[in-house]
Design an enzyme around this catalytic site. Structure first.
Site, mmCIF file in Angstrom:
data_model
loop_
_atom_site.group_PDB
_atom_site.id
_atom_site.type_symbol
_atom_site.label_atom_id
_atom_site.label_comp_id
_atom_site.label_asym_id
_atom_site.label_seq_id
_atom_site.Cartn_x
_atom_site.Cartn_y
_atom_site.Cartn_z
ATOM 1 N N ASP A 184 0.758 -1.120 0.019
ATOM 2 C CA ASP A 184 0.038 -0.181 0.009
ATOM 3 C C ASP A 184 0.777 1.266 -0.080
ATOM 4 O OD1 ASP A 184 -3.000 1.086 0.729
ATOM 5 O OD2 ASP A 184 -1.335 2.145 1.735
ATOM 6 N N ASN A 192 -2.775 12.783 -4.533
ATOM 7 C CA ASN A 192 -4.099 12.895 -5.155
ATOM 8 C C ASN A 192 -4.888 14.248 -4.812
ATOM 9 O OD1 ASN A 192 -4.763 11.196 -7.117
ATOM 10 N ND2 ASN A 192 -5.881 9.809 -6.159
ATOM 11 N N ASP A 201 -2.506 9.209 -11.211
ATOM 12 C CA ASP A 201 -2.461 8.094 -12.006
ATOM 13 C C ASP A 201 -1.338 7.888 -12.575
ATOM 14 O OD1 ASP A 201 -5.193 7.699 -11.880
ATOM 15 O OD2 ASP A 201 -5.845 8.678 -13.793
ATOM 16 N N ASP A 227 -4.277 2.472 -4.366
ATOM 17 C CA ASP A 227 -3.069 2.433 -4.540
ATOM 18 C C ASP A 227 -2.533 1.014 -3.795
ATOM 19 O OD1 ASP A 227 -4.127 3.049 -2.112
ATOM 20 O OD2 ASP A 227 -2.289 4.378 -1.495
#
Length: 338
Positions: A184, A192, A201, A227
Site C-alpha cells: 500500500d 491525489n 494516475d 494504491d
C-alpha cells in the site's frame, strides 16, 4: 467490416503442381489488384509457410502427386485448431467438391476457371476471413481487459487469484514455499488531493513499472485497486527470500517521482504471508498479507511486516486459557502450603 484496401492487401498463397496454373492464377490476382501474393509448387512446404506467414487465403489444388490437397488440409487443420481454415480448393473433379468441404475447405473453385466466379469467391472468402480475424482480435482484447488493470496493464484481482492458486499448487506439489506481498502506498492520498487524479494516475503507472522492474520474471505483480498492489513469489526457501525483495521494493518505491516538472515523493508499506506457514488457500494468503500490511502501517509505515511475526505477537498478548489459569492457581496454592 474489412475495408477494400485490407482485402487487396491480404496475404494469399497459391499452391499448384502445374506452373501454367500458378501463372494464370497469379495473373488473375494481380489484375484484380491483390498486392501480397506468393506461390509454391511444393505442397509439403505449405504448412511451414502458413505457420510463418499466417495466410488469409490459401488457393489449394487438390490433385497433386505425392502430397495431395486433402493431406495438406489435414496438416493445416492442426495449425488452425481453434481458428478458421482459410483454404479455397481448386479442382477439376466435380466429385471432389463436397469432399473438399468435408475436409475443411471453406469453398472451392472449379477448373477450368470462370473469371467472374474466381473473383467473387476469392473476395467473399477474404472478407469472411478478415472479419473472423477482427472478431478474434476483439475477443482477445476483451479478455485482456477482463483480466488486467486498464491504467497500469498489470493483472487485476481476478487474474491475481488464479496466479496465486497456480503458485500454491506448484509449491504443494514440489514441497516448496510461496509468498504473497501486499503493498500500500504511503502518502498517495495527499498527492491525489493536492495535485489531482492525473498526477495520481501517473504515479501509479510509474510505481507499477518499478515493481515489475524490481521483481523476477516468474513473479506476478498485480494491482488490486486504488494504491494497493500484490506480488506473488513462487519457489521461495523461507521468509528471508521474501523479506529481501520487500526491502528492495521499499527502497525503489521511495525514490523521487517526476511528474510534469514536479518532484513528488511517497513510500510503501508491505505485508508478507508465507505458504504454508501462514495460510493454505488463496483467500487466506491474501488476508494474512493484508493483516500484516495493516500492522506495518500502524507501526509507522515505510516498512514491511511478516504475518508470522504478527501471529507470534498476538499469541504472546493473549491471556492464559481458563484451564491454564486454574492450573497456575493450584500450583501457587500448593506452593504456599508447602
Amino acid at each position: 467490416m474489412p475495408s477494400p484496401d485490407e482485402i487487396l492487401n491480404a496475404k494469399i498463397l497459391v499452391v499448384d503442381d502445374c506452373a501454367d496454373n500458378i501463372e494464370l492464377m497469379l495473373e488473375i490476382l494481380r489484375d484484380a489488384g491483390y498486392t501480397n501474393v506468393t506461390a509454391t509448387m511444393l505442397p509439403e512446404q505449405v504448412c511451414a509457410l502458413h505457420r510463418q506467414h499466417c495466410y488469409d487465403l490459401i488457393l489449394l489444388d487438390l490433385q497433386m502427386p505425392e502430397l495431395n490437397g486433402f493431406q495438406v488440409m489435414k496438416g493445416l487443420k492442426e495449425i488452425e485448431q481453434q481458428g478458421y481454415l482459410p483454404v479455397l480448393a481448386l479442382t477439376a473433379q466435380p466429385s471432389f467438391k463436397i469432399a473438399a468441404l468435408e475436409a475443411g475447405a471453406r469453398d472451392f473453385i472449379s477448373k477450368p476457371f470462370d473469371l467472374l466466379e474466381v473473383h467473387k469467391r476469392i473476395h467473399n472468402m477474404l472478407e469472411v476471413r478478415l472479419l473472423y480475424k477482427e472478431l478474434a482480435q476483439y475477443s482477445r482484447q476483451q479478455q485482456e481487459l477482463a483480466l488486467h488493470d486498464p491504467l497500469t496493464g498489470l493483472p487485476n484481482r481476478r487474474l491475481l487469484e488464479d496466479r496465486i492458486a497456480t503458485t500454491l499448487q506448484h509449491a504443494a506439489r514440489h514441497q516448496r514455499k510461496a509468498a504473497v506481498m501486499y503493498l500500500d502506498l504511503d502518502g498517495f492520498k495527499a498527492i491525489n488531493d493536492t495535485h489531482g487524479h492525473a498526477y495520481g494516475d501517473e504515479i501509479l503507472k510509474q510505481v507499477a513499472q518499478r515493481l515489475v522492474g524490481s521483481s523476477r520474471k516468474e513473479d506476478t505483480v498485480a494491482r488490486v485497486g486504488g494504491d494497493e498492489f500484490v506480488i506473488v513469489l513462487g519457489e521461495v526457501g523461507g521468509l528471508g527470500d521474501a523479506q529481501e525483495p520487500a526491502s528492495k521494493l521499499i527502497e525503489v518505491v521511495a525514490e523521487p517521482y517526476q511528474v510534469n516538472g514536479l518532484t513528488l515523493s511517497l513510500s510503501t508499506s508491505i505485508g508478507i504471508a508465507l505458504y504454508p506457514e501462514d495460510a493454505g488457500t488463496v483467500e487466506q494468503m491474501i488476508n494474512a498479507a493484508d493483516n500484516a500490511l495493516y500492522e506495518a502501517k500502524r507501526s509507522g509505515k515505510n516498512r514491511f511486516c511478516a504475518a508470522s511475526a504478527l501471529h507470534k505477537a498476538q499469541v504472546h498478548a493473549q491471556p492464559l486459557p481458563a484451564a491454564s489459569a486454574r492450573h497456575q492457581a493450584a500450583q501457587a496454592a500448593i506452593g504456599s502450603v508447602a
